[in-house]
Scaffold this active site. Structure first.
Site, PDB file in Angstrom:
ATOM      1  N   CYS A 116     -79.362 -30.469 -75.148  1.00 45.43           N
ATOM      2  CA  CYS A 116     -80.471 -30.328 -76.118  1.00 45.43           C
ATOM      3  C   CYS A 116     -81.086 -28.929 -76.031  1.00 45.43           C
ATOM      4  O   CYS A 116     -82.315 -28.773 -76.100  1.00 45.43           O
ATOM      5  CB  CYS A 116     -81.552 -31.388 -75.900  1.00 45.43           C
ATOM      6  SG  CYS A 116     -80.979 -33.036 -76.244  1.00 45.43           S
ATOM      7  N   ASP A 170     -93.956 -26.999 -71.310  1.00 47.42           N
ATOM      8  CA  ASP A 170     -93.115 -28.189 -71.237  1.00 47.42           C
ATOM      9  C   ASP A 170     -92.775 -28.409 -69.762  1.00 47.42           C
ATOM     10  O   ASP A 170     -91.952 -27.690 -69.188  1.00 47.42           O
ATOM     11  CB  ASP A 170     -91.858 -27.940 -72.071  1.00 47.42           C
ATOM     12  CG  ASP A 170     -90.790 -29.003 -71.869  1.00 47.42           C
ATOM     13  OD1 ASP A 170     -90.963 -29.883 -71.005  1.00 47.42           O
ATOM     14  OD2 ASP A 170     -89.770 -28.937 -72.582  1.00 47.42           O
ATOM     15  N   HIS A 200     -85.806 -26.516 -74.434  1.00 45.96           N
ATOM     16  CA  HIS A 200     -85.222 -27.787 -74.863  1.00 45.96           C
ATOM     17  C   HIS A 200     -85.622 -27.970 -76.331  1.00 45.96           C
ATOM     18  O   HIS A 200     -86.689 -27.524 -76.741  1.00 45.96           O
ATOM     19  CB  HIS A 200     -85.829 -28.894 -73.996  1.00 45.96           C
ATOM     20  CG  HIS A 200     -85.230 -30.250 -74.175  1.00 45.96           C
ATOM     21  ND1 HIS A 200     -85.560 -31.055 -75.238  1.00 45.96           N
ATOM     22  CD2 HIS A 200     -84.351 -30.958 -73.419  1.00 45.96           C
ATOM     23  CE1 HIS A 200     -84.906 -32.203 -75.136  1.00 45.96           C
ATOM     24  NE2 HIS A 200     -84.167 -32.172 -74.042  1.00 45.96           N
ATOM     25  N   LYS A 211     -88.345 -38.994 -65.790  1.00 44.34           N
ATOM     26  CA  LYS A 211     -87.670 -37.945 -65.018  1.00 44.34           C
ATOM     27  C   LYS A 211     -88.297 -37.792 -63.634  1.00 44.34           C
ATOM     28  O   LYS A 211     -87.845 -37.010 -62.814  1.00 44.34           O
ATOM     29  CB  LYS A 211     -87.733 -36.614 -65.763  1.00 44.34           C
ATOM     30  CG  LYS A 211     -86.926 -36.626 -67.060  1.00 44.34           C
ATOM     31  CD  LYS A 211     -86.955 -35.267 -67.708  1.00 44.34           C
ATOM     32  CE  LYS A 211     -86.472 -35.305 -69.150  1.00 44.34           C
ATOM     33  NZ  LYS A 211     -85.028 -35.511 -69.285  1.00 44.34           N
ATOM     34  N   GLN A 231     -89.245 -30.687 -66.589  1.00 42.25           N
ATOM     35  CA  GLN A 231     -88.424 -30.420 -65.395  1.00 42.25           C
ATOM     36  C   GLN A 231     -89.245 -29.760 -64.288  1.00 42.25           C
ATOM     37  O   GLN A 231     -88.697 -29.399 -63.252  1.00 42.25           O
ATOM     38  CB  GLN A 231     -87.236 -29.511 -65.751  1.00 42.25           C
ATOM     39  CG  GLN A 231     -86.321 -30.066 -66.823  1.00 42.25           C
ATOM     40  CD  GLN A 231     -85.552 -31.301 -66.372  1.00 42.25           C
ATOM     41  OE1 GLN A 231     -85.450 -31.598 -65.178  1.00 42.25           O
ATOM     42  NE2 GLN A 231     -85.008 -32.040 -67.323  1.00 42.25           N
TER      43      GLN A 231
END
Ligand code: PLP
Length: 404
Positions: free
Chosen positions: A360, A195, A118, A221, A198
């Site tokens: 993104c 990261d 991302h 999220k 997700q």
């Protein structure tokens, strides 16, 4: 296959029974438990924490501390001082790139990211590499969109200072072998930055077991509020990281010439903190824990399996990324002759929310050879009927475009 939480837990979903919400990878809906917890803080314990000598401020401080404990528990972090509240994943990653990067990356060093990042985990590293005169290397991907660890192991050297990579791709749902990548980073003394935007919402995460140096996630999220996130790091790394911003409770003493810093976690949280956000995130963590993260992962996997089969069976549809068994609840696809934006608009006419665009992740789009995809993403409140409606709407869109 039913949802694993009652739709009635979510005010927005129960107020809109026809809504098919398939955009949780962008942001998840909020259960009433989260909204109630935040409201309760405002209604019963609201004051500025830390700086008040009165009981109400002490209660606000206590709520903030308890929220940190709950979030640390959820992320499998033993030392809760290593959980830093931020504005979200983007903020967390920018803090590390700017504060750690400026102190530790020099001319001729190397920064590695993967081709599936991302922008939030790509651009901060690209920019700090440019600023510091470092080499910026993009690790290639396997055919299904994970970091190619064999190539990565061969790429790294003592010049490598950082390897930044996603836990789960927001476009492909591909799951990276986090511990393996962290081990490659460690073998050359590089910082591993994961990261988790997700990852954390969709599977059990134990920071201590993943063995990465840094893990970042966004509350919104994972059923929590917007504007809150976490930066989790190993203590020695956070302790050595220069403050990113100054002012507020991150200060120990301000002299006329020099200033000293407070201890973790305060040292990396300048200004009045977003206590309601932290309280909301903690409530979201508790809500997810009550369901069980393994149950969350299994539910999404089952839904995405059906979606993968049904969507890829439609003629002219290309599903990107790994097999259903190897992905989290994200399905990106392109439909021949229909632009993803047109597809999303047509689906919206049936109250189906999907995302269309580059997500993104422009470097990944280039690697996939597309400019945009359509993306459906699943979460705890989705069921098989949502998949059915998606499939029917895609077939109808195809009929419409065949006629046009
Ligand atoms: N990383 C990934 C993989 C994401 O999917 C996202 C958001 O879509 C981000 C980072 C940025 O998250 P936020 O906008 O909450 O900071």
């Amino acid at each position: 296959m039913s949802a694993i939480v009652p739709r009635s837990d979510f005010s927005l979903l129960s107020a809109n029974p026809a809504l098919v919400y398939l955009d949780s990878a962008a942001t998840a809906q909020k259960p009433r438990a989260v909204l109630d917890a935040m409201n309760d803080f405002y209604e019963t314990d609201y004051a500025n924490p830390h700086r008040g000598a009165y009981a109400l401020s002490a209660r606000a401080t206590e709520r903030y501390a308890r929220a940190r404990e709950a979030v640390a528990r959820f992320f499998g972090v033993r030392d809760e001082a290593c959980v830093i509240f931020t504005r979200g994943t983007t903020d967390s990653l920018n803090v590390v790139a700017a504060a750690w990067g400026r102190a530790n990356i020099g001319a001729g060093d190397e920064v590695i990211v993967t081709g599936a990042e991302h922008h939030a985990n790509f651009v901060p590293w690209q920019q700090i590499a440019i600023e510091r005169g470092a080499i910026f290397t993009i690790c290639p991907l396997t055919a299904d969109g994970r970091a190619d660890v064999e190539v990565l192991a061969a790429l790294v050297s003592e010049k490598t200072k950082v390897i930044a990579f996603n836990h789960v791709s927001n476009v492909l749902g591909a799951i990276n072998p986090v511990a393996e990548i962290a081990a490659i980073a460690r073998s050359v003394g590089a910082l591993s930055v994961c990261d988790g935007a997700q990852g954390a919402p969709h599977m059990a995460v134990s920071f201590d077991a993943l063995d990465v140096d840094i893990y970042a996630a966004s509350a919104h999220k994972m059923l929590g509020p917007m504007g809150t996130g976490v930066l989790i790091g190993r203590r020695e790394i956070l302790d050595a990281m220069p403050p990113y911003q100054t002012g507020g409770d991150m200060i120990a003493f301000v002299g006329d010439e020099q200033t000293t810093w407070n201890v973790l976690p305060h040292r990396l949280e300048a200004g009045t903190p977003n206590v309601a956000g932290a309280v909301g995130l903690a409530a979201a963590c508790d809500y997810l824990t009550a369901i069980g993260m393994d149950a969350v992962a299994a539910h999404e996997r089952a839904l995405v399996k059906v979606a993968h089969e049904r969507v890829s069976a439609i003629e002219g549809v290309r599903v990107h990324g790994p097999s259903a068994a190897e992905r989290s609840g994200v399905l990106s696809f392109t439909v021949a002759d229909i632009h993803p934006h047109d597809l999303a608009t047509l689906l919206d006419e049936r109250s189906i929310c999907i995302r269309a665009g580059h997500h993104c992740a422009q470097p990944l789009m280039r690697r996939l050879g597309v400019t945009a995809t359509a993306r459906a993403s699943f979460y705890v409140y989705n069921d098989e009927n949502d998949v059915e409606q998606l499939v029917e709407a895609l077939k109808s869109a195809k009929r419409l475009f065949a006629v046009a």
